[in-house]
Design an enzyme around this catalytic site. Structure first.
Site, PDB file in Angstrom:
ATOM      1  N   HIS A 123      -3.614  -5.151   0.213  1.00 13.49           N
ATOM      2  CA  HIS A 123      -3.026  -5.705   1.443  1.00 13.49           C
ATOM      3  C   HIS A 123      -3.036  -7.229   1.405  1.00 13.49           C
ATOM      4  O   HIS A 123      -3.991  -7.844   1.887  1.00 13.49           O
ATOM      5  CB  HIS A 123      -3.824  -5.235   2.661  1.00 13.49           C
ATOM      6  CG  HIS A 123      -3.694  -3.786   2.936  1.00 13.49           C
ATOM      7  ND1 HIS A 123      -2.851  -3.281   3.891  1.00 13.49           N
ATOM      8  CD2 HIS A 123      -4.285  -2.717   2.355  1.00 13.49           C
ATOM      9  CE1 HIS A 123      -2.930  -1.960   3.899  1.00 13.49           C
ATOM     10  NE2 HIS A 123      -3.799  -1.592   2.973  1.00 13.49           N
ATOM     11  N   GLU A 176      -1.525  -9.193   3.212  1.00 10.50           N
ATOM     12  CA  GLU A 176      -1.424  -9.751   4.570  1.00 10.50           C
ATOM     13  C   GLU A 176      -2.777 -10.122   5.164  1.00 10.50           C
ATOM     14  O   GLU A 176      -2.861 -10.953   6.058  1.00 10.50           O
ATOM     15  CB  GLU A 176      -0.672  -8.786   5.501  1.00 10.50           C
ATOM     16  CG  GLU A 176      -1.401  -7.503   5.914  1.00 10.50           C
ATOM     17  CD  GLU A 176      -1.260  -6.350   4.919  1.00 10.50           C
ATOM     18  OE1 GLU A 176      -0.973  -6.614   3.731  1.00 10.50           O
ATOM     19  OE2 GLU A 176      -1.458  -5.189   5.326  1.00 10.50           O
ATOM     20  N   CYS A 219       0.837  -1.205   0.000  1.00  8.88           N
ATOM     21  CA  CYS A 219       0.000   0.000   0.000  1.00  8.88           C
ATOM     22  C   CYS A 219       0.873   1.257   0.000  1.00  8.88           C
ATOM     23  O   CYS A 219       1.460   1.569  -1.023  1.00  8.88           O
ATOM     24  CB  CYS A 219      -1.006  -0.048   1.144  1.00  8.88           C
ATOM     25  SG  CYS A 219      -2.479   0.891   0.752  1.00  8.88           S
TER      26      CYS A 219
HETATM   27  N1  GLN Z   1      -2.062   6.569   2.835  1.00  5.10           N
HETATM   28  C1  GLN Z   1      -2.144   5.826   1.635  1.00  5.10           C
HETATM   29  C2  GLN Z   1      -3.500   5.968   0.974  1.00  5.10           C
HETATM   30  O1  GLN Z   1      -4.468   6.331   1.619  1.00  5.10           O
HETATM   31  C3  GLN Z   1      -1.802   4.373   1.845  1.00  5.10           C
HETATM   32  C4  GLN Z   1      -2.787   3.671   2.706  1.00  5.10           C
HETATM   33  C5  GLN Z   1      -2.277   2.378   3.282  1.00  5.10           C
HETATM   34  O2  GLN Z   1      -1.060   2.131   3.318  1.00  5.10           O
HETATM   35  N2  GLN Z   1      -3.172   1.540   3.772  1.00  5.10           N
HETATM   36  O3  GLN Z   1      -3.647   5.701  -0.184  1.00  5.10           O
END
Ligand code: GLN
Length: 538
Positions: free
Chosen positions: A510, A512, A384
């Site tokens: 994600h 994970e 992310c």
């Molecule tokens: N802050 C980033 C976004 O909102 C990444 C979010 C995250 O790592 N879950 O896109």
């Protein structure tokens, strides 16, 4: 009436005793005897969901397929049971009040005074029964967050009392998890806090059927008998939960203690088959007898608190077992990474993960670590925000777009290679408004990602507002830096890879959240495999 049985798990003496792990372990044992089981968690805080909580407050925010932002215990449930949870599996006081107040505004209470009892408790009970009503489950395990005696958990405890009254003793059961502290000065285990917490539960009209005792030392027979007598439970219903090296050992410890046997007897259920724990035991066998040892760096800004990156740490254990490798995770605080200490901090690592996150703090450290991994052929997985930073690193250091950034960090930056998604631009509220849950992604053949997944279409869980800014596609992507996964409907860049490298992958989603004991995640497996290869070559 439904034939679903309900097990309630409460906690006493202190928080953080691991109710989630006990609930998941019991569920695992019941599932291994062919019962259909699910778990739900009721949290007594007023946030509508944990999505707005800082990880320092409550650990990681877990995300389900249907886009619920939930307590991290749901992650344990999925990892242990290998079944998906949903919005219905996590309820908070905020959510309960929100829906009661909405009903009040619609006039649904027909002029009545709306009160904690019965309106709030009825709403809690409706939610407790929701999954049971589906008819999909034989047994529902309901974990009540917090500690018995807390003011804020009172409506939940009262609802449990009413559920027992509504459904009858033979269809319900209460497990109380407590702590048996060890006083090293006198060398004694003490039962008094447990007696008091069972008494507190009784004052609310609930008698515990089973006491699970967290302890650092073996409970003697005398002590177990004393606990049974004073807590008003059968001797076999005093279950020891001793500290273990890995949480995945807990189901087996509970099996030894006969937790599931007492549960089934008390609920008048017969096992549908003998325990089938073969795959689970095979996994544990691999965890216990690794052939290799590697070091993975985890760069994030919440690394002081282990629970902040719970699912990532567990995914590494699953992938490590699959590769017969023990993984030492070196936590690296992104704020303290600087060009002068970078080599020293990263040179002994076999692989590097840059964690998800929000906001500006520590991002330059993340970018430096990514640069190091890219240039020095260290296997890299960016998750992310970690993927977004990998794009920024390449844009700045290879493409020459100095000051490339994300508009999350610098709203008017010259090269906004990461930008707010169009669909997010009109959104003002912070709670539950990100791009959440499962979305499809097409993989480009022959890329590292496609090889890892062995598939051409995947779906993965998301939690973000920003994305790769496609206006920069032509400038940034080249023969070495490629897109390997893309959302088929919107064209959103889901995966990037750097080719000139043993294994360098960044994902907008994600992975994970989807790794389980019996189904380790393909990307984590491939990342660990590459890290192991690096280690073996050195
Ligand atoms: N802050 C980033 C976004 O909102 C990444 C979010 C995250 O790592 N879950 O896109």
């Amino acid at each position: 009436m439904s034939s679903t049985k309900y097990i309630f798990v409460t906690g006493g003496v202190t928080s953080s005793l691991g109710k989630g792990i006990i609930a998941a372990s019991l569920a695992k044992l019941l599932q291994s005897q062919n019962f259909k089981v699910t778990i739900q968690k009721f949290d007594p805080y007023i946030n509508v969901d944990p999505g707005t909580l800082n990880p320092y407050e409550h650990g990681e925010c877990y995300v389900t397929d249907d886009g619920a932002e939930t307590d991290l215990d749901l992650g344990h449930y999925e990892r242990f049971l290998n079944v998906n949870t949903s919005q219905a599996n996590n309820v908070t006081t905020g959510l309960i009040y929100q829906s009661v107040i909405e009903k009040e505004r619609k006039g649904e209470f027909l002029g009545k005074t709306v009160q904690v009892i019965p309106h709030i408790t009825n709403e809690i009970k409706d939610r407790m029964r929701l999954l049971g009503n589906s008819g999909d489950y034989d047994i529902i395990i309901t974990e009540i967050g917090g500690t018995v005696g807390d003011i804020e958990s009172l409506p939940y405890i009262e609802s449990v009392r009413q559920m027992i009254w509504d459904l009858g003793k033979e269809n319900t059961l209460v497990i109380h998890l407590t702590l048996i502290p060890f006083l090293s000065a006198s060398g004694e285990l003490k039962t008094k806090p447990t007696q008091h917490s069972v008494k507190t539960l009784m004052e609310s009209g609930i008698s515990a059927d089973i006491i699970v005792c967290r302890t650092e030392h073996e409970l003697s027979e005398d002590l177990r008998e004393k606990l049974a007598l004073f807590c008003n439970v059968k001797r076999e219903a005093v279950i020891q939960s001793i500290d273990v090296d890995t949480i995945y050992d807990v189901p087996l410890k509970m099996l030894e203690e006969g937790l599931d046997t007492v549960v089934l007897q008390r609920l008048r259920l017969k096992p549908k088959q003998n325990h089938d724990l073969k795959p689970w035991n095979a996994f544990l066998e691999r965890v216990r007898n690794p052939k290799n040892f590697i070091k993975i760096g985890l760069v994030g800004k919440y690394v002081e608190l282990q629970d902040s990156y719970k699912s990532i740490l567990e995914s590494l254990i699953h992938a490590g077992a699959e590769n017969e490798t023990e993984i030492y995770v070196e936590s690296l605080h992104s704020e303290y990474l600087e060009s002068k200490n970078l080599n020293e901090k990263l040179e002994n690592l076999d692989g590097l993960i840059v964690a998800p996150g929000f906001g500006e703090r520590g991002i330059e450290g993340k970018i430096m670590a990514i640069s190091y991994a890219r240039i020095n052929n260290v296997p890299f997985l960016g998750i992310c925000l970690g993927m977004q930073m990998a794009v920024i690193e390449y844009a700045r250091n290879k493409v020459g777009l100095m000051n490339a950034n994300s508009t999350e960090m610098v709203s008017d930056c010259k090269y906004p290679v990461i930008d707010l998604m169009e669909s997010q631009k009109s959104i003002k509220n912070k709670g539950g408004t990100m791009r959440l849950g499962s979305w499809d992604c097409n993989l480009i053949p022959n890329t590292k990602s496609a090889i890892a997944y062995q598939k051409s279409r995947i779906n993965e869980r998301h939690r973000h507002r920003y994305e790769f800014n496609n206006k920069f596609s032509d400038q940034i992507f080249d023969q070495d830096f490629i897109i390997s996964g893309i959302n088929p409907e919107t064209g959103l860049v889901e995966i990037i890879e750097y080719n000139n490298h043993p294994w360098f992958v960044g994902v907008q989603f994600h992975p994970e959240y989807k790794s389980t004991v019996l189904d380790p995640h393909p990307l984590f497996k491939a990342f660990i495999k590459a890290s192991l290869e690096k280690n073996l070559k050195a």
